[in-house]
Design a protein around this motif. Structure first.
Motif, PDB file in Angstrom:
ATOM      1  N   LYS A   7     -44.447 -81.938  35.884  1.00 46.56           N
ATOM      2  CA  LYS A   7     -44.906 -80.573  36.079  1.00 46.56           C
ATOM      3  C   LYS A   7     -44.758 -79.777  34.794  1.00 46.56           C
ATOM      4  N   ASP A   8     -45.366 -78.587  34.749  1.00 49.99           N
ATOM      5  CA  ASP A   8     -45.331 -77.802  33.518  1.00 49.99           C
ATOM      6  C   ASP A   8     -44.027 -77.024  33.417  1.00 49.99           C
ATOM      7  N   VAL A  14     -36.011 -81.043  40.228  1.00 53.28           N
ATOM      8  CA  VAL A  14     -34.717 -81.719  40.185  1.00 53.28           C
ATOM      9  C   VAL A  14     -34.948 -83.218  40.310  1.00 53.28           C
ATOM     10  N   LEU A  15     -34.319 -84.010  39.437  1.00 53.82           N
ATOM     11  CA  LEU A  15     -34.453 -85.458  39.482  1.00 53.82           C
ATOM     12  C   LEU A  15     -33.586 -86.023  40.601  1.00 53.82           C
ATOM     13  N   ASN A  79     -38.355 -86.784  30.109  1.00 52.84           N
ATOM     14  CA  ASN A  79     -38.526 -85.477  30.757  1.00 52.84           C
ATOM     15  C   ASN A  79     -38.451 -84.355  29.732  1.00 52.84           C
ATOM     16  N   GLY A  80     -39.493 -83.547  29.652  1.00 49.26           N
ATOM     17  CA  GLY A  80     -39.514 -82.398  28.746  1.00 49.26           C
ATOM     18  C   GLY A  80     -39.806 -82.728  27.294  1.00 49.26           C
ATOM     19  N   LYS A  81     -40.122 -83.982  26.999  1.00 51.15           N
ATOM     20  CA  LYS A  81     -40.372 -84.374  25.609  1.00 51.15           C
ATOM     21  C   LYS A  81     -41.856 -84.434  25.257  1.00 51.15           C
ATOM     22  N   LYS A  89     -44.058 -77.599  27.947  1.00 46.85           N
ATOM     23  CA  LYS A  89     -43.408 -78.878  28.207  1.00 46.85           C
ATOM     24  C   LYS A  89     -43.845 -79.448  29.554  1.00 46.85           C
ATOM     25  N   ILE A  90     -43.972 -80.763  29.578  1.00 46.85           N
ATOM     26  CA  ILE A  90     -44.282 -81.475  30.814  1.00 46.85           C
ATOM     27  C   ILE A  90     -43.017 -82.179  31.284  1.00 46.85           C
TER      28      ILE A  90
END
Length: 490
Positions: A7-8, A14-15, A79-81, A89-90
């Motif tokens: 998601k953006d 939450v993982l 995640n977020g990279k 960020k995705i």
């Protein structure tokens, strides 16, 4: 099953713990992301190679499935990279999931073979066309109790697999009347048969043009959507055409109707166009992208049907019109068709009226342009100046001459100045954000200068020669202005 949602940056999920062997990867709000770009980005950042299964969009999310806890862990690590073109960020979020439908209900080999035989019967190798119209009722399938519903992901996936293996050079695909309500499965056509130029999706259940984002990478030249509920969402045909062209800017035919040429221009890299003083037909400026755009714009403007200009404007564009202020004649009859929308601050008594006379949205703009007199612009009179040209913004002005060909002032010759502020769409087309038009009577000298025909001369006494029509225009302008025509000085 393990699930990962991407998601953006505006909503960080939450993982969950990874506890099974298969991963389902979802992308909330990822409908805005192109499938190829998204998957390539994830694959290039993930330390573990993986094969995505059953990529699809659901509402505003995109999902796919992969196997292996190590893959799930690698996806969680990126995640977020990954950032999109707007530096958002995705985020990748992993959760448990059931076995994907397309895997659980994958067609048996015998049914796959019958499906392949049936599709081959419907394929025209000369035209490279595949007709799958009302495919669920094909006698060869129904007679063998092979249930193929192309609105099911497993059936569409099987169809795409056969196209990839047997019809990779497919040119035309007919999916008419197959109860398609979304195009998730069809998105694979971009990889399996990128050569498709003609697509028939008529008589299905598509409710929104947003579904077309799944296949927008196809270089379609012809598309048929008639008979889908989405057509009822548009107020008129022009709005419908404009919406479809956002996805397929090179489209030539829609629902069987030939479309007017799109007003687009390809910009390879930023450049600056200097003011042009030479107006010969063969001048280099004629070859520049800006002049190509102006020629298409004004040819459409002069065509008699200005609805074709809708595709040139941004949805929230702004337009204003101004004519000269003459204290002795505040509402000249020759400008009666312009004066009602005149925003000249010298004539308006209050700021509220100036705001009211601004035209917002492309539909209001084109509606206003349609109310103005029909015209004939003279391209040889154009002087173009570029004041700004960057990767994201363009500002240029054009000055020239046109003649009114209909209306109360038919035959009147006008001078105009027009300033455009625009940006570039993803396909490099010019999209007008702001359009300012100033119109006045042309002087005899302006007309002569604009319409003079340069011819080779052998003596210094030879001057510009005017056609009969041009001489009449000069005389008409002289009558308007009360001035006698003058020849250009040497």
């Amino acid at each position: 099953m393990l699930v990962a949602h991407v998601k953006d940056d505006r909503k960080v999920g939450v993982l969950s713990n990874i506890i099974l062997d298969v991963v389902d990867t979802g992308v909330p709000r990822a409908i805005k992301y192109d499938k190829i770009w998204l998957m390539n980005s994830i694959a290039s950042h993930c330390r573990v190679p993986f094969t995505p299964v059953d990529f699809y969009y659901v509402k505003s999310q995109a999902r796919f499935f992969v196997q292996g806890a190590s893959t799930a862990s690698a996806l969680r690590d990126i995640n977020g990279k990954i950032c999109d073109e707007k530096n958002k960020k995705i985020h990748i979020i992993v959760n448990t999931s059931d076995v994907p439908f397309s895997v659980r209900d994958k067609l048996e080999p015998s049914k796959m073979e019958q499906l392949k035989l049936t599709m081959k019967k419907r394929y025209d190798p000369i035209k490279k066309s595949l007709d799958l119209q009302i495919f669920r009722l094909d006698p060869d399938l129904v007679g063998l109790d092979v249930d193929i519903m192309l609105n099911r992901r497993n059936c569409m996936a099987a169809t795409m697999q056969i196209i990839k293996e047997d019809f990779p050079e497919l040119f035309s695909l007919n999916l008419c009347d197959n109860s398609l309500y979304q195009l998730n499965g069809l998105s694979d056509i971009i990889q399996v048969a990128p050569t498709v130029k003609i697509l028939n999706l008529s008589k299905n259940q598509l409710k929104s043009t947003q579904e077309l984002v799944r296949i927008k990478e196809l270089k379609l030249e012809e598309l048929c959507l008639e008979g889908n509920p989405l057509l009822d969402t548009f107020p008129d045909q022009s709005a419908y055409i404009s919406a479809i062209r956002k996805y397929f800017p090179k489209l030539l035919r829609l629902d069987g109707q030939v479309l007017p040429p799109p007003i687009t221009v390809d910009i390879d890299k930023p450049h600056l166009t200097q003011p042009c003083e030479e107006r010969d037909e063969g001048s280099e400026l004629q070859e520049t992208p800006v002049m190509q755009f102006l020629q298409k714009y004004f040819l459409t403007y002069d065509s008699g049907d200005r609805q074709g200009l809708l595709s040139a404007y941004h949805d929230e564009a702004c337009f204003s019109l101004t004519i000269p202020f003459n204290p002795g004649d505040p509402a000249p009859s020759s400008f009666s068709e312009y004066s009602k929308n005149n925003r000249n601050m010298k004539t308006l008594k209050g700021p509220s009226l100036r705001v009211q006379l601004l035209k917002y949205t492309k539909r209001d703009i084109v509606c206003s342009l349609c109310m103005l007199p029909k015209t004939q612009h003279y391209f040889l009179s154009f002087v173009v100046d570029m004041s700004l040209n960057t990767e994201k913004m363009l500002c240029f002005s054009v000055n020239g001459v046109f003649k009114e060909v209909e209306g109360v002032s038919q035959g009147s010759v006008r001078a105009f100045s027009r300033t455009f502020v625009a940006n570039f769409a993803s396909d490099s087309s010019v999209c007008i954000l702001n359009d300012e038009l100033f119109v006045r009577d042309a002087t005899p000298n302006e007309i002569q200068s604009a319409l003079s025909i340069r011819v080779p001369t052998t003596t210094s006494s030879s001057g510009p020669r005017l056609s009969q029509e041009q001489q009449e225009m000069v005389q008409a302008s002289s009558t308007q202005s009360g001035k006698s025509p003058q020849c250009p000085q040497k």
